[in-house]
Design a protein around this motif. Structure first.
Motif, PDB file in Angstrom:
ATOM      1  N   ASP A  35      47.910 -52.560   1.450  1.00  0.00           N
ATOM      2  CA  ASP A  35      46.400 -52.397   1.975  1.00  0.00           C
ATOM      3  C   ASP A  35      46.189 -54.149   1.639  1.00  0.00           C
ATOM      4  N   GLY A  36      46.952 -54.907   1.708  1.00  0.00           N
ATOM      5  CA  GLY A  36      46.696 -56.325   1.507  1.00  0.00           C
ATOM      6  C   GLY A  36      46.280 -57.088   1.061  1.00  0.00           C
ATOM      7  N   GLY A  37      46.499 -56.030  -0.596  1.00  0.00           N
ATOM      8  CA  GLY A  37      46.211 -57.032  -1.751  1.00  0.00           C
ATOM      9  C   GLY A  37      44.700 -57.299  -2.143  1.00  0.00           C
ATOM     10  N   ALA A  38      44.184 -58.475  -2.148  1.00  0.00           N
ATOM     11  CA  ALA A  38      43.077 -58.408  -2.169  1.00  0.00           C
ATOM     12  C   ALA A  38      42.468 -58.372  -1.488  1.00  0.00           C
ATOM     13  N   GLU A  39      41.031 -57.942  -1.213  1.00  0.00           N
ATOM     14  CA  GLU A  39      40.221 -57.697  -0.514  1.00  0.00           C
ATOM     15  C   GLU A  39      39.837 -58.800   0.360  1.00  0.00           C
ATOM     16  N   GLY A  40      39.871 -58.106   1.615  1.00  0.00           N
ATOM     17  CA  GLY A  40      39.484 -59.356   3.045  1.00  0.00           C
ATOM     18  C   GLY A  40      40.741 -59.916   3.531  1.00  0.00           C
ATOM     19  N   SER A  41      41.947 -59.165   3.624  1.00  0.00           N
ATOM     20  CA  SER A  41      43.164 -60.321   3.524  1.00  0.00           C
ATOM     21  C   SER A  41      43.960 -59.279   5.078  1.00  0.00           C
ATOM     22  N   GLY A  42      43.612 -58.347   5.207  1.00  0.00           N
ATOM     23  CA  GLY A  42      44.060 -58.190   7.191  1.00  0.00           C
ATOM     24  C   GLY A  42      45.216 -57.929   7.295  1.00  0.00           C
ATOM     25  N   LYS A  43      46.211 -58.158   6.196  1.00  0.00           N
ATOM     26  CA  LYS A  43      47.586 -57.411   6.370  1.00  0.00           C
ATOM     27  C   LYS A  43      47.505 -56.065   7.591  1.00  0.00           C
ATOM     28  N   THR A  44      48.357 -56.345   9.084  1.00  0.00           N
ATOM     29  CA  THR A  44      48.531 -55.435   9.556  1.00  0.00           C
ATOM     30  C   THR A  44      49.711 -53.995   8.121  1.00  0.00           C
ATOM     31  N   LEU A  45      49.615 -52.871   9.117  1.00  0.00           N
ATOM     32  CA  LEU A  45      50.269 -51.828   7.820  1.00  0.00           C
ATOM     33  C   LEU A  45      51.549 -52.046   8.819  1.00  0.00           C
ATOM     34  N   PRO A  46      53.427 -51.786   7.947  1.00  0.00           N
ATOM     35  CA  PRO A  46      54.238 -51.103   8.911  1.00  0.00           C
ATOM     36  C   PRO A  46      53.880 -50.100   9.080  1.00  0.00           C
ATOM     37  N   GLN A  47      54.798 -49.654  10.494  1.00  0.00           N
ATOM     38  CA  GLN A  47      54.785 -48.799  11.469  1.00  0.00           C
ATOM     39  C   GLN A  47      55.173 -47.626  10.318  1.00  0.00           C
ATOM     40  N   ALA A  48      56.283 -47.589  10.143  1.00  0.00           N
ATOM     41  CA  ALA A  48      56.255 -46.509   8.726  1.00  0.00           C
ATOM     42  C   ALA A  48      55.705 -45.511   7.913  1.00  0.00           C
ATOM     43  N   GLU A  49      54.427 -46.643   7.548  1.00  0.00           N
ATOM     44  CA  GLU A  49      53.657 -45.796   6.327  1.00  0.00           C
ATOM     45  C   GLU A  49      52.498 -45.792   7.129  1.00  0.00           C
ATOM     46  N   ALA A 271      40.910 -49.691  -6.545  1.00  0.00           N
ATOM     47  CA  ALA A 271      39.712 -49.869  -7.236  1.00  0.00           C
ATOM     48  C   ALA A 271      38.892 -50.587  -8.035  1.00  0.00           C
ATOM     49  N   LEU A 272      40.097 -50.753  -8.613  1.00  0.00           N
ATOM     50  CA  LEU A 272      40.189 -51.576  -9.722  1.00  0.00           C
ATOM     51  C   LEU A 272      40.470 -52.975  -9.425  1.00  0.00           C
ATOM     52  N   GLN A 273      41.282 -53.779  -7.973  1.00  0.00           N
ATOM     53  CA  GLN A 273      41.144 -54.608  -6.818  1.00  0.00           C
ATOM     54  C   GLN A 273      39.891 -54.609  -6.225  1.00  0.00           C
ATOM     55  N   HIS A 274      39.572 -53.961  -6.127  1.00  0.00           N
ATOM     56  CA  HIS A 274      38.588 -53.594  -4.740  1.00  0.00           C
ATOM     57  C   HIS A 274      37.401 -53.225  -5.407  1.00  0.00           C
ATOM     58  N   PRO A 275      36.545 -54.318  -6.798  1.00  0.00           N
ATOM     59  CA  PRO A 275      35.444 -53.285  -6.864  1.00  0.00           C
ATOM     60  C   PRO A 275      34.069 -53.032  -5.574  1.00  0.00           C
ATOM     61  N   GLN A 276      34.161 -53.951  -5.437  1.00  0.00           N
ATOM     62  CA  GLN A 276      32.718 -53.938  -4.515  1.00  0.00           C
ATOM     63  C   GLN A 276      33.375 -52.906  -3.318  1.00  0.00           C
ATOM     64  N   GLU A 277      33.697 -52.993  -2.430  1.00  0.00           N
ATOM     65  CA  GLU A 277      34.617 -52.031  -1.715  1.00  0.00           C
ATOM     66  C   GLU A 277      34.301 -50.368  -1.984  1.00  0.00           C
ATOM     67  N   THR A 278      34.150 -50.492  -3.386  1.00  0.00           N
ATOM     68  CA  THR A 278      35.187 -49.245  -4.342  1.00  0.00           C
ATOM     69  C   THR A 278      33.558 -48.682  -4.560  1.00  0.00           C
ATOM     70  N   LEU A 279      32.439 -49.571  -5.030  1.00  0.00           N
ATOM     71  CA  LEU A 279      31.109 -49.402  -5.517  1.00  0.00           C
ATOM     72  C   LEU A 279      30.406 -48.389  -4.086  1.00  0.00           C
ATOM     73  N   ALA A 280      31.003 -48.997  -3.158  1.00  0.00           N
ATOM     74  CA  ALA A 280      30.082 -48.013  -2.317  1.00  0.00           C
ATOM     75  C   ALA A 280      30.464 -47.078  -2.052  1.00  0.00           C
ATOM     76  N   VAL A 281      31.587 -46.587  -2.331  1.00  0.00           N
ATOM     77  CA  VAL A 281      32.397 -45.548  -1.869  1.00  0.00           C
ATOM     78  C   VAL A 281      31.503 -45.049  -2.524  1.00  0.00           C
ATOM     79  N   VAL A 282      31.130 -45.349  -4.057  1.00  0.00           N
ATOM     80  CA  VAL A 282      30.604 -44.550  -5.003  1.00  0.00           C
ATOM     81  C   VAL A 282      29.932 -44.045  -4.848  1.00  0.00           C
ATOM     82  N   LEU A 283      29.274 -44.376  -4.332  1.00  0.00           N
ATOM     83  CA  LEU A 283      27.895 -44.587  -4.274  1.00  0.00           C
ATOM     84  C   LEU A 283      27.012 -43.974  -3.302  1.00  0.00           C
ATOM     85  N   ARG A 284      27.906 -43.741  -2.269  1.00  0.00           N
ATOM     86  CA  ARG A 284      27.961 -42.542  -1.183  1.00  0.00           C
ATOM     87  C   ARG A 284      28.397 -41.000  -1.345  1.00  0.00           C
TER      88      ARG A 284
END
Length: 352
Positions: A35-49, A271-284
């Motif tokens: 998931d790229g660690g911190a928010e917005g780092s944008g790494k691509t996913l390994p194919q196997a995963e 969730a705890l590494q990406h609080p803003q993204e998580t908050l948007a999901v919780v509100l949804r």
């Protein structure tokens, strides 16, 4: 931390715990990489995963309460595909008074539920046992909150006072604590509202650090207006949320139980590494369920869940034997249970 177990068993659990911890760290490391660690780092996913099973195992997970940030780990495990990656199609169901999570588990309307450790031990039935999959909250969150205008300054001042306590098992922590004081306290049943405190109909009420306490502050009262007693400061540090299933379901589906647990804990880590993204999901989730969706309150709750779930990151999801002993002792001292449940049976953490 004091070890309560006999030396041989303690060594066995110590070995298991180190193995469990190593596996968990590998899991979380993999999730962080994917998931790229911190928010917005944008790494691509390994194919196997990115390859997911074609047929998913359907699994129902009942929350302790209605949708809110208290359960952010499960939302993010589903949102980020952690469940799907492990072959699970998880339906997250609200709990609360209409769907008590322990009762739902016993009735078969859910496969896995979230509730308190003391609830699990209080209702433990050897003929139809439950097992713990993970202890997600590592500390107690229960407070007594009142206005300074009540004249209460110390625990001793509670003598003869009216204290609001939740009427269902959610109020057990507080009821047992008040009983231990022997101060002729009058417990007033509450239904999860702070209105009786605001209207001075009770002198204090029970509140969760991450929820009702903030709702009292949002009503316009300042912290300086309040008197607060943290039950953890009075030898009542009973850990809260845990994840449970029945022994029968666990025996039939051990891999799915293991994978659900690992994915949910990874969801918490995310969730705890990406609080803003998580908050948007919780509100949804809240809006889709037609529940009040206050961003400030949910952000407060998510932030306070961090100290509960990650009090000691190396023990994420682990049931400390000392916490288990405390809950057992409190129930046995009151005659609610007459025989201690075996730790290993209750918490079969090898998940084989």
């Amino acid at each position: 931390m004091r070890e309560l177990l006999p030396p041989p068993l303690a060594r066995t659990r110590g070995i298991w715990f180190m193995a469990w911890l190593a596996a968990l760290l590998l899991l979380l490391s993999a999730c962080g990489e994917r998931d790229g660690g911190a928010e917005g780092s944008g790494k691509t996913l390994p194919q196997a995963e990115t390859e997911r099973p074609t047929e998913l195992f359907k699994l129902r997970y009942r929350l302790k309460w209605l949708h809110q940030a208290q359960f952010a780990g499960a939302y993010m495990a589903k949102e980020k595909g952690f469940y799907q990656d492990r072959g699970l199609d998880v339906e997250i169901l609200p709990g609360g008074g209409d769907h008590p999570p322990y009762q739902s588990l016993m009735e078969g309307s859910t496969d896995i539920s979230n509730f308190n450790l003391i609830t699990a031990l209080k209702y433990y039935d050897p003929q139809n046992p439950i097992v713990m999959l993970a202890q997600t909250s590592q500390k107690n969150s229960t407070l007594l909150v009142g206005k300074k205008s009540s004249g209460i300054r110390s625990i001793g001042d509670l003598r003869g006072k009216k204290i609001g306590v939740w009427r269902d098992e959610g109020g057990d922590h507080t009821r047992f604590f008040l009983e231990s004081l022997n101060l002729d306290i009058r417990a007033i049943p509450l239904d999860w509202s702070v209105n009786l405190l605001l209207e001075d109909a009770v002198d204090m009420m029970n509140a969760m650090t991450y929820n009702e306490y903030h709702r009292v502050l949002m009503s316009g009262l300042d912290e300086d207006d309040l008197v607060v007693f943290d039950l953890a400061d009075y030898s009542f540090d009973l850990v809260d949320d845990g994840i449970y299933t029945t022994q029968a379901f666990f025996d039939r589906h051990p891999r799915q139980c293991r994978d659900f647990t690992a994915a949910t804990l990874a969801g918490w880590n995310y969730a705890l590494q990406h609080p803003q993204e998580t908050l948007a999901v919780v509100l949804r989730y809240l809006r889709e369920s037609h529940l009040p969706a206050n961003p400030e309150h949910q952000a407060w709750m998510l932030d306070h869940m961090r100290s509960r779930v990650l009090e000691d990151p190396s023990r994420l999801g682990f049931l400390d034997p000392q916490d288990f002993e405390l809950a057992t002792r409190i129930l046995m001292e009151r005659g609610i249970i007459t025989k201690a449940v075996d730790y290993q049976t209750f918490y079969p953490h090898d998940h084989q």
